[in-house]
Write an enzyme that holds these catalytic residues in place. Structure first.
Site, PDB file in Angstrom:
ATOM      1  N   GLU A 211      -1.711   2.558   1.461  1.00 37.56           N
ATOM      2  CA  GLU A 211      -1.970   1.174   1.077  1.00 37.56           C
ATOM      3  C   GLU A 211      -0.658   0.416   0.925  1.00 37.56           C
ATOM      4  O   GLU A 211       0.376   1.011   0.595  1.00 37.56           O
ATOM      5  CB  GLU A 211      -2.713   1.131  -0.264  1.00 37.56           C
ATOM      6  CG  GLU A 211      -4.012   1.890  -0.275  1.00 37.56           C
ATOM      7  CD  GLU A 211      -4.583   2.089  -1.669  1.00 37.56           C
ATOM      8  OE1 GLU A 211      -5.681   2.659  -1.771  1.00 37.56           O
ATOM      9  OE2 GLU A 211      -3.915   1.679  -2.646  1.00 37.56           O
ATOM     10  N   LYS A 213       2.111  -1.379  -0.908  1.00 40.77           N
ATOM     11  CA  LYS A 213       2.586  -1.375  -2.288  1.00 40.77           C
ATOM     12  C   LYS A 213       3.015  -2.794  -2.630  1.00 40.77           C
ATOM     13  O   LYS A 213       4.049  -3.269  -2.151  1.00 40.77           O
ATOM     14  CB  LYS A 213       3.745  -0.396  -2.482  1.00 40.77           C
ATOM     15  CG  LYS A 213       4.132  -0.253  -3.952  1.00 40.77           C
ATOM     16  CD  LYS A 213       5.251   0.727  -4.162  1.00 40.77           C
ATOM     17  CE  LYS A 213       5.481   0.972  -5.646  1.00 40.77           C
ATOM     18  NZ  LYS A 213       5.677  -0.281  -6.410  1.00 40.77           N
ATOM     19  N   ARG A 218       0.495  -5.268 -12.426  1.00 40.58           N
ATOM     20  CA  ARG A 218      -0.718  -4.453 -12.492  1.00 40.58           C
ATOM     21  C   ARG A 218      -1.675  -5.065 -13.520  1.00 40.58           C
ATOM     22  O   ARG A 218      -1.285  -5.368 -14.656  1.00 40.58           O
ATOM     23  CB  ARG A 218      -0.331  -3.041 -12.906  1.00 40.58           C
ATOM     24  CG  ARG A 218      -1.433  -1.999 -12.853  1.00 40.58           C
ATOM     25  CD  ARG A 218      -1.431  -1.261 -11.552  1.00 40.58           C
ATOM     26  NE  ARG A 218      -2.311  -0.093 -11.609  1.00 40.58           N
ATOM     27  CZ  ARG A 218      -1.870   1.155 -11.743  1.00 40.58           C
ATOM     28  NH1 ARG A 218      -0.575   1.403 -11.840  1.00 40.58           N
ATOM     29  NH2 ARG A 218      -2.731   2.160 -11.747  1.00 40.58           N
ATOM     30  N   ARG A 233      -0.772  -3.524 -17.800  1.00 38.48           N
ATOM     31  CA  ARG A 233      -0.590  -2.077 -17.884  1.00 38.48           C
ATOM     32  C   ARG A 233      -0.214  -1.658 -19.306  1.00 38.48           C
ATOM     33  O   ARG A 233      -0.326  -0.489 -19.653  1.00 38.48           O
ATOM     34  CB  ARG A 233       0.459  -1.615 -16.867  1.00 38.48           C
ATOM     35  CG  ARG A 233       1.845  -2.160 -17.100  1.00 38.48           C
ATOM     36  CD  ARG A 233       2.752  -1.847 -15.925  1.00 38.48           C
ATOM     37  NE  ARG A 233       2.773  -0.417 -15.653  1.00 38.48           N
ATOM     38  CZ  ARG A 233       2.911   0.097 -14.419  1.00 38.48           C
ATOM     39  NH1 ARG A 233       3.025  -0.698 -13.376  1.00 38.48           N
ATOM     40  NH2 ARG A 233       2.944   1.395 -14.241  1.00 38.48           N
ATOM     41  N   GLU A 262      -3.780  -5.699  -8.575  1.00 41.04           N
ATOM     42  CA  GLU A 262      -2.447  -6.272  -8.692  1.00 41.04           C
ATOM     43  C   GLU A 262      -2.584  -7.783  -8.663  1.00 41.04           C
ATOM     44  O   GLU A 262      -3.266  -8.345  -7.787  1.00 41.04           O
ATOM     45  CB  GLU A 262      -1.570  -5.810  -7.523  1.00 41.04           C
ATOM     46  CG  GLU A 262      -0.096  -5.938  -7.771  1.00 41.04           C
ATOM     47  CD  GLU A 262       0.515  -4.717  -8.428  1.00 41.04           C
ATOM     48  OE1 GLU A 262       1.742  -4.708  -8.629  1.00 41.04           O
ATOM     49  OE2 GLU A 262      -0.229  -3.765  -8.740  1.00 41.04           O
ATOM     50  N   PHE A 302      -7.451  -2.307  -5.673  1.00 39.93           N
ATOM     51  CA  PHE A 302      -7.277  -1.049  -4.957  1.00 39.93           C
ATOM     52  C   PHE A 302      -8.037   0.121  -5.552  1.00 39.93           C
ATOM     53  O   PHE A 302      -8.072   1.200  -4.959  1.00 39.93           O
ATOM     54  CB  PHE A 302      -5.795  -0.680  -4.826  1.00 39.93           C
ATOM     55  CG  PHE A 302      -5.029  -0.678  -6.114  1.00 39.93           C
ATOM     56  CD1 PHE A 302      -5.045   0.415  -6.950  1.00 39.93           C
ATOM     57  CD2 PHE A 302      -4.285  -1.788  -6.477  1.00 39.93           C
ATOM     58  CE1 PHE A 302      -4.334   0.419  -8.132  1.00 39.93           C
ATOM     59  CE2 PHE A 302      -3.570  -1.800  -7.657  1.00 39.93           C
ATOM     60  CZ  PHE A 302      -3.598  -0.689  -8.497  1.00 39.93           C
ATOM     61  N   ARG A 374       1.580  10.952 -14.283  1.00 41.02           N
ATOM     62  CA  ARG A 374       2.413  10.686 -13.126  1.00 41.02           C
ATOM     63  C   ARG A 374       2.432  11.970 -12.282  1.00 41.02           C
ATOM     64  O   ARG A 374       3.447  12.666 -12.183  1.00 41.02           O
ATOM     65  CB  ARG A 374       3.821  10.280 -13.559  1.00 41.02           C
ATOM     66  CG  ARG A 374       4.639   9.631 -12.458  1.00 41.02           C
ATOM     67  CD  ARG A 374       6.053   9.344 -12.931  1.00 41.02           C
ATOM     68  NE  ARG A 374       6.117   8.287 -13.915  1.00 41.02           N
ATOM     69  CZ  ARG A 374       6.188   6.989 -13.626  1.00 41.02           C
ATOM     70  NH1 ARG A 374       6.178   6.594 -12.370  1.00 41.02           N
ATOM     71  NH2 ARG A 374       6.275   6.099 -14.580  1.00 41.02           N
ATOM     72  N   LYS A 380       4.523   6.857  -4.156  1.00 39.28           N
ATOM     73  CA  LYS A 380       5.059   5.582  -3.689  1.00 39.28           C
ATOM     74  C   LYS A 380       6.163   5.847  -2.681  1.00 39.28           C
ATOM     75  O   LYS A 380       6.993   6.738  -2.864  1.00 39.28           O
ATOM     76  CB  LYS A 380       5.553   4.725  -4.855  1.00 39.28           C
ATOM     77  CG  LYS A 380       6.515   5.400  -5.802  1.00 39.28           C
ATOM     78  CD  LYS A 380       6.798   4.524  -7.021  1.00 39.28           C
ATOM     79  CE  LYS A 380       7.683   5.252  -8.022  1.00 39.28           C
ATOM     80  NZ  LYS A 380       7.922   4.460  -9.248  1.00 39.28           N
TER      81      LYS A 380
END
Length: 517
Positions: A211, A213, A218, A233, A262, A302, A374, A380
């Site tokens: 996708e 970025k 966010r 976020r 986003e 997303f 994470r 990313k």
């Protein structure tokens, strides 16, 4: 029965004194088991995050209160502190600051010297005892006999350690399992690791979704009928600042959902505006319509966490992609391909870059949602090296920068704190220097002749050429040619990049150079 504050302080000191993760967990578990009536407050406070937050008390007032003559005896109970912080949070209106300060001084006057230190550090956000979220989750699990995975999931859905600890210790497994995803209670975001290329991402994930970025802000969009709210976020409600997004979402076909998206500002030609421009829209209370006309925002979706009353977080990403398409118009869904072809993914990366975006994301099609984690399910991919690091200290500037805090000490997250990677003053405009100086002085912990050490709260995006081995820093690495891209006001320090991410970047760098550094 309530727990004496001195017992909490003893646990804090013991946790800070041991490097052993296992011992930290055991100390905390014992403390939690002994604090049944106060367990929520005790668990959150030992993490350094009291449920009441900052309660409107500034650093100078906290330091002034810490100078109050201490009590000779440990007579404070945890419930006394919890009640006092609740009362501080409720004080409002003219003269409220003076009332809070007076009550704060009274609270500190009832505390011993050791308890005063604990309270001051707690309120300043500088507890630094090593009881980070992961350790506290394991301590709650050990104290309650509930599996760690169940406690972690409950915290993901609740977002409140006090609620989770109280349910686990006082009510048991059924209460933990009863904590479910709810509308208008935002979740922490799922986070990403870094991959060096689309081919590397495919080697890790196999066939994957790729996708664009987007370098925006966010947001999590919650809708129930006509009620629409949006959260950052950091879990802050910013709905009132984003009327254009609210109006657009109201026209979407879905009526019951939680979406990950986003918020981003686009130029008339469709290219994205800089991140700093988008962020000007957040937190504004005045002149919202004028700023909206200047910087109109779009929301690009997303992911889907809930749809039509059904929780989606345990479903694979491929299913959640389909759920997004069922409630969001195609024009508001992130550009995406699904492929196992490295060349096709590389072409998609070039398409994203040529459209003005910073890179692409690669996502495991089989992965569930994992808030706050994470892991390697999301990767990313950005051609330019950047890291989100935490400001640990800053040095007073010279020449043009005299009078401003400029040279930043930068740290990456480690298991129990932060590891310094280097310094930089490059990329800072006069406007940023002026703001930065005030923001850092508000977070001051201590200072010497030319360095101001601060609470590790501000996250800054740092661009750099590469990493090099360095015996100077505890992590063994140092940034080369580091420069500031922007402050990430949408992130907290717990979302900064880790030293493990830095080591992975360094390892790829060494491998690409064909050396044995």
């Amino acid at each position: 029965m309530s727990m004496r504050l001195s017992t909490v302080v003893d646990a804090w000191r013991s946790v800070g004194a041991t490097p052993s993760r296992k011992e930290k967990i055991a100390i905390l578990a014992d403390c939690l088991k002994a604090s049944a009536t106060d367990v929520g407050f005790v668990a959150a406070s030992l993490m350094g995050e009291p449920p009441q937050g900052r309660v409107g008390i500034g650093p100078s007032a906290i330091r002034a209160a810490a100078g109050t003559p201490p009590s000779a005896s440990a007579a404070l109970w945890a419930r006394d502190v919890e009640a006092a912080l609740d009362a501080f949070a409720e004080v409002a209106g003219p003269g409220s600051a003076a009332v809070r300060n007076e009550r704060l001084g009274s609270l500190f006057g009832r505390a011993t010297a050791g308890e005063q230190e604990f309270l001051a550090r707690l309120l300043l956000g500088d507890l630094r005892q090593g009881a980070l979220e992961g350790i506290m989750v394991e301590a709650v699990a050990e104290a309650s006999g509930i599996p760690v995975a169940s406690v972690r999931r409950a915290l993901m859905l609740s977002g409140r350690m006090d609620e989770v600890a109280r349910a686990a210790i006082n009510e048991g497994r059924a209460a933990i399992d009863a904590i479910q995803l709810r509308l208008f209670r935002p979740l922490q975001p799922m986070l990403a690791q870094t991959a060096g290329s689309p081919a590397e991402a495919l080697a890790l994930l196999g066939r994957a979704a790729f996708e664009f970025k987007l370098d925006g802000a966010r947001i999590q969009i919650h809708r129930s009928g006509e009620t629409i709210r949006m959260y950052t976020r950091n879990l802050n409600d910013v709905s009132d600042s984003l009327p254009d997004i609210t109006e657009a979402v109201a026209l979407w076909p879905g009526r019951d959902f939680i979406l990950d998206a986003e918020a981003i500002a686009f130029r008339p030609d469709g290219r994205p505006m800089p991140f700093q421009t988008t962020m000007r829209r957040f937190g504004r209370r005045l002149d919202i319509e004028a700023l909206r006309a200047e910087i109109p925002l779009s929301s690009i979706v997303f992911d889907c966490l809930r749809v039509d009353g059904r929780t989606c977080i345990d479903r694979p990403y491929s299913d959640r992609i389909g759920a997004v398409a069922s409630v969001v118009p195609a024009a508001s869904i992130v550009p995406r391909i699904v492929t196992d072809d490295a060349d096709e993914a590389a072409d998609f990366l070039e398409r994203a870059r040529s459209s003005g975006h910073e890179g692409i994301m690669a996502k495991d099609l089989n992965a569930p949602w994992d808030a706050g984690a994470r892991g390697c399910s999301w990767l990313k991919i950005k051609p330019v090296h950047t890291l989100d690091l935490v400001v640990l200290a800053a040095e007073w500037g010279h020449g043009r920068r005299r009078g401003w805090l400029s040279n930043l000490h930068l740290g990456a997250r480690d298991r129990d704190g932060f590891v310094m990677l280097g310094k930089t003053f490059k990329g800072l405009t006069d406007e940023i220097l002026e703001w930065q100086t005030g923001a850092l002085l508000e977070r001051q912990i201590r200072r010497d002749a030319h360095v101001v050490h601060v609470r590790p709260e501000l996250v800054v995006e740092i661009a750099f050429n590469d990493l090099q081995a360095s015996p100077r820093y505890a992590g063994g690495l140092a940034l080369r040619f580091a420069r500031v891209r922007s402050y990430r006001h949408d992130k907290v320090s717990a979302e900064a990049d880790t030293i493990d991410t830095c080591r992975a970047i360094f390892a790829r760098q060494v491998a690409a150079a064909g050396t044995n550094e």
